[in-house]
Design an enzyme around this catalytic site. Structure first.
Site, PDB file in Angstrom:
ATOM      1  N   ASP A   1     -83.196  16.228 -46.698  1.00 46.75           N
ATOM      2  CA  ASP A   1     -84.387  15.592 -47.250  1.00 46.75           C
ATOM      3  C   ASP A   1     -84.123  14.204 -47.831  1.00 46.75           C
ATOM      4  OD1 ASP A   1     -82.873  17.165 -48.892  1.00 46.75           O
ATOM      5  OD2 ASP A   1     -84.530  18.437 -49.556  1.00 46.75           O
TER       6      ASP A   1
ATOM      7  N   HIS B   1     -81.971  16.791 -53.323  1.00 46.56           N
ATOM      8  CA  HIS B   1     -82.008  17.431 -54.642  1.00 46.56           C
ATOM      9  C   HIS B   1     -80.591  17.775 -55.071  1.00 46.56           C
ATOM     10  CE1 HIS B   1     -85.826  18.502 -52.560  1.00 46.56           C
ATOM     11  NE2 HIS B   1     -86.332  18.060 -53.695  1.00 46.56           N
TER      12      HIS B   1
ATOM     13  N   HIS C   1     -79.860  25.913 -54.834  1.00 46.08           N
ATOM     14  CA  HIS C   1     -80.361  25.933 -56.216  1.00 46.08           C
ATOM     15  C   HIS C   1     -80.151  27.292 -56.888  1.00 46.08           C
ATOM     16  CE1 HIS C   1     -81.900  21.958 -55.836  1.00 46.08           C
ATOM     17  NE2 HIS C   1     -82.760  22.269 -54.891  1.00 46.08           N
TER      18      HIS C   1
END
Lengths: 560, 451
Positions: free
Chosen positions: B237, B150, B109
């Site tokens: 995840d 994500h 990120h």
């Protein structure tokens, strides 16, 4: 007075230490009957000294190493409980292996129950195949030993004569395959080792020595001989440990040195960093098996004084084999010892034959015997120096799992190269020069092993793991686990508990030394958080008594 | 013998964002227990490496850290990034066949400009690796496949205008999870149209659909792109037990993906089911990389057939895959002017929220539309922390392949900006010369690092 005895493959050495000085020493051939060589060496070293003056005896022996390498032990059947993870194809240990269903996870929670019927079948099959020794090992058994205990109990119930070893009692560290091997080898060697221990104790008492007797372990610590029967494989590689401790005792404190033990067919290397011998980061390997045995970082290079040397085309090559003595001593092939003889660096054997050997190597390449001898020596020196460099590099490149460990990484190079063993005199100064270090051949180098044994101190360690969420703690070295129902258990309490167990172990091993200094090797606290709330803690604490030696050897005494 | 798989296991047992944060000391503890107990490091197919530190310059080559690199990185960040470089060196030199940097802290990120920590990341480990491989080893084309739940928005941001880096991310739909981006219309800038591909997935998608994405999009596109190096940004995840994500991938699914992707390197990203997923996932991925049997790796609460795919959601993903395949195949004939507008520059405005550090950033990014090279980049950014004056910066990036004209213009822009009062810090990142400059107005001082 202290006695150190090293029962090696070729020689048995003994020394008698008196107030930090070598009072007497002895070197005798090791015979088939270990005990008689041991007594012969002892008698020589003890001449004129009464047995009741001896305060302590420490032995180092290659007995267990040899038993394992030569496979002179009874077969061991394995009952393994690996559960999910690596393919079961990985668990082939060249012996009857029975894999049964059941599994624990990393926190010791049962994830697959034992299946009774398959357990019974495995036990019956083992008995049918005639196994009298059985090792029972489960994955994560150090976190929960229930499955192992169940299987062992069933085995003992059905076959009371069967010798059963459980994984969690032999090795508590993580690494299931290594635990299997350690347990298997313990099971395999225990009976013979017990017999050895009994005969040693009997023999010593016949000589009027009733002082405590210890055995040197691979990590350079000692264990009281009678207690060591629980862990015979801890004594593998006590030879290299002995020579390393010997060098430590014979050189000034705090030095960074390389120990180079040049023998006939191999050269053994060990490191002493800032005064203490370097431990290997993983357990020792023996006979292609990886074990959990804590050992000093030692390395065996397959080059020695008797290695054969040959010319191949335009090259001179050293092989790792030995085909008897050097040419100058009547052997069949040229060797590094012949090269040393030509260069005047040894007085062994016949000089003319040595020249002849070097001439046979050098002549086709247009080299004089002297040039050929130089070439051979340089090959030995380069091989050994490169291995030493590699040992340092490997040590620097060992993995690190914490930020501070990565930042702490040191770069160290030896200040001295210490030679012991037969070929040391000829090669050490040049190896040292290659590494930019000082060569040292200490006094008493020929019996450095026995000196190392004599000065070795007992070591004890305890690894405590507390899981407050699940409410239990375990002591890796003891295979012990117990409930703990204090949710507010603190780090200090964990440290105290670890120290208490260190004391308990000292009592158990009859070490009446008080545990005053406890060295904390590792203290780790992990918070267990569930949904952003701390629900427990895992403490991982490793303590030990300080490692070290009795003292450094001063001047005086003589070698006989 | 076949070459080994390199591993660096750097759990950073002494580093955490905060004591109860998901990114804390305990995260790889059970993974350690599992792989150590299995004896993975002893396998003849595995070689373990020690981590090393990345240099500040390695970071500056990729990021504009505000005010400077030292203020955004801890030692743990340098070690995590350095571990990736260490394995990258070993793969390129042929010492190992592939590698897995199981490291913390994660990084995908972290964007080009770094005002603080967002999504648990400060430094983008994969991006640092990519530019290092290009600079140090002369690699050109690199593919990054992001398997985190994500969206890998930081990695996308850094390579959005770079046609030599293919970035593919599959992830839970941005409308339902952080960071709220990664839609299928985000396809790369005018200079790199089609080399960014995003597959947003509705919650609840499992292995079967993952396999569809891999077989029908990822593998064929990579084959077309023909990269020199493939990196898996290995977030974990998407696992069915993850507390942050809502997907249903299994350890087996991840391992199958790894086997088919066959990356040169995997770098660990997220994954916060530290007990129920990570030990099994990491083990399965290691085995898949080493081409060992991973069929014995099973989560304790999993049984085959536990999850069935929701047909409607699955077909939604299939449609996205079809659409992206189409974009990919037609990328060279796309009407760029029609999509991005005419003019010498393409400009976009961005608002970036730093969820960990509560910083709001406003950014204008301009890329030069150059027909001779990939074009230089200008970034104007303003970072606001509630309690103090906003920090304004101006930054310039010269790409590896810059043409002379672009390089000249870029330096002009840098020197111009240094004269302007409104910027607190002005940066120049010249990848073609491997030189990074950092000008601080208050001190009227310019720092530089060189590779």
């Amino acid at each position: 007075m202290f006695i150190g005895i090293d029962v090696g493959g070729t020689f048995t050495d003994a020394v008698l230490l008196d107030r930090g000085c070598v009072r007497a020493s002895a070197k005798v051939q090791t015979k088939e009957d270990l005990l008689s060589s041991l007594l012969e060496a002892l008698d020589k070293a003890m001449k004129g000294v009464s047995g009741d003056l001896v305060e302590r005896v420490v032995l180092s022996t290659t007995m267990i190493t040899n038993l394992i390498v030569e496979k002179k032990y009874d077969p061991v059947g394995l009952i393994l409980i690996p559960g999910p993870g690596l393919s079961h194809q990985h668990y082939q240990f060249n012996t009857g292996t029975y894999i049964i269903p059941g599994a624990m996870d990393y926190r010791g929670r049962e994830i697959i129950p034992l299946r009774r019927q398959e357990m019974e079948n495995a036990i019956m099959d083992l008995a049918d195949d005639g196994y009298k020794n059985v090792a029972v090992v489960g994955k994560f058994s150090s976190r929960n030993n229930r499955h192992e205990k169940e299987v062992a109990a069933r085995l003992r119930w059905n076959y009371p004569d069967c010798q059963v070893e459980m994984g969690h009692q032999v090795a508590g560290q993580l690494n299931f395959p290594r635990r299997v091997v350690s347990t298997m080898l313990t099971c395999a060697t225990r009976e013979k080792y017990e017999y050895f221990v009994d005969s040693v104790i009997t023999a010593l008492s016949k000589r009027g020595i009733d002082a405590p007797v210890f055995i040197l372990k691979a990590d350079g610590g000692t264990l009281p001989l009678p207690c060591s029967t629980r862990v015979p494989i801890e004594t593998i590689f006590s030879g290299p440990a002995a020579s390393t401790l010997g060098v430590q005792a014979l050189t000034p404190p705090g030095e960074t040195s390389v120990v180079v033990d040049i023998g006939g067919t191999t050269t053994d290397l060990a490191l002493i960093l800032s005064g203490s011998p370097l431990l290997a980061s993983k357990g020792a390997a023996i006979d292609d098996y990886l074990t959990h045995v804590r050992a000093l970082a030692v390395k065996s290079v397959p080059v020695g004084g008797d290695s054969i040397v040959e010319r191949v085309g335009k090259e001179i090559i050293i092989y790792s084999e030995r085909l008897g003595p050097p040419y100058c001593q009547g052997g069949p092939m040229p060797t590094p010892t012949d090269a040393l003889r030509v260069l005047g660096l040894t007085r062994l054997g016949d000089e003319d034959r040595a020249r002849e050997a070097m001439d046979s190597l050098g002549a086709p390449l247009g080299m004089s015997p002297g040039e050929a001898a130089n070439k051979v020596c340089n090959l030995v020196i380069d091989t050994i120096s490169a291995e030493i460099q590699l040992m340092f590099t490997q040590w620097e490149q060992e993995p690190a799992y914490r930020v501070w460990e990565v930042l702490e990484k040191r770069k160290e190079r030896p200040s001295t190269v210490v030679g012991v063993g037969g070929g040391a005199a000829g090669f050490i100064s040049q190896i040292a020069a290659t590494l930019g270090a000082y060569p040292v051949i200490p006094p008493y180098a020929p019996v450095a092993n026995a000196i190392g044994a004599a000065v070795a101190l007992p070591t004890l360690e305890v690894t405590l793991r507390v899981d407050t969420e699940q409410g239990y703690y375990s002591i890796e070295e003891e295979g012990f686990q117990e409930a703990l129902d204090d949710a507010n258990f603190t780090e200090q309490q964990a440290l105290d508990l670890a120290s208490k167990w260190l004391g308990k172990r000292a009592d158990k091993y009859g070490l009446n030394q008080r545990i005053e200094d406890v060295e904390i090797i590792r203290r780790e606290v992990f918070n267990m958080v569930r949904n952003w709330v701390t629900t427990g803690k895992i403490y991982d604490i490793h303590v030990q008594t300080p490692r070290g030696i009795l003292g450094h050897i001063g001047a005086g005494g003589e070698i006989k | 013998m076949e070459k080994k798989t390199g591993l660096i296991f750097f759990p950073a047992f002494d580093w955490a964002i905060s004591p109860t944060h998901p990114e804390r000391e305990e995260r790889l503890l059970y993974t350690r227990d599992q792989i150590f107990e299995e004896g993975v490091m002893d396998l003849p197919q595995i070689r373990e490496y020690a981590p090393r530190l990345a240099s500040l310059h390695d970071i500056a080559r990729v990021h504009f850290c505000v005010p400077r690199v030292q203020s955004q990185v801890t030692e743990a960040h340098l070690i995590a990034a350095g571990s990736a470089l260490q394995l990258g060196d070993a793969v390129v030199s042929g010492e190992i066949k592939n590698g897995f940097a199981m490291v913390r802290p994660p990084g995908h990120h972290a964007m080009r400009t770094v005002h603080g920590n967002r999504g648990f990341c400060n430094i983008n480990n994969e991006a640092v690796l990519v530019d290092y491989l290009r600079r140090r080893h002369g690699l050109k084309r690199i593919a990054i496949i992001d398997s985190d739940v994500h969206h890998g928005d930081g990695t996308q941001d850094i390579f959005y205008h770079d046609p030599d880096v293919l970035f593919i991310s599959f992830h839970q739909d941005g409308r339902t999870i952080f960071p709220g981006t990664g839609f299928s219309h985000e396809l790369g800038g005018p200079q790199a149209y089609g080399t960014t591909l995003n597959v947003p997935m509705p919650p609840g998608i499992g292995d079967e659909t993952l396999e569809y994405i891999v077989d029908n999009l990822i593998v064929p596109v990579i084959k077309d792109f023909n990269p020199d190096f493939i990196i898996n940004s290995a977030g974990q995840d998407n696992h069915y037990s993850d507390p942050l994500g809502s997907m249903r991938f299994t350890a087996r699914g991840y391992a199958d993906f790894t086997r088919k992707l066959n990356p040169d390197m995997a770098v660990l990203e997220g994954g916060y089911a530290i007990e129920t997923a990570l030990p099994y996932l990491n083990l399965a991925i290691i085995l898949a990389l080493a081409r060992l049997d991973y069929s014995y790796v099973l989560e304790p609460d999993y049984w085959p057939g536990r999850f069935t795919e929701n047909a409607e959601r699955a077909s939604k993903v299939h449609r996205t895959v079809d659409y992206l395949r189409d974009v990919w195949e037609k990328r060279n004939s796309a009407d760029i002017d029609n999509i991005f507008g005419k003019g010498n520059f393409y400009q976009r405005k961005k608002f970036i929220y730093y969820d960990t550090d509560y910083i709001e950033e406003e950014q204008i990014e301009k890329v030069k539309k150059c027909s001779n090279c990939t074009g230089y980049l200008l970034v104007e950014s303003r970072g606001e922390r509630g309690y103090r004056a906003p920090v304004r910066i101006f930054a310039v990036t010269v790409p590896f392949s810059a043409c002379e004209a672009c390089q000249q213009e870029a330096y002009d822009a840098y020197h111009q900006a240094k004269k302007k009062e409104q910027y607190d810090y002005v940066y120049m990142q010249d990848k073609s010369l491997d030189t990074c400059l950092n000008y601080e107005r208050d001190k009227n001082h310019e720092w530089s690092t060189e590779g």
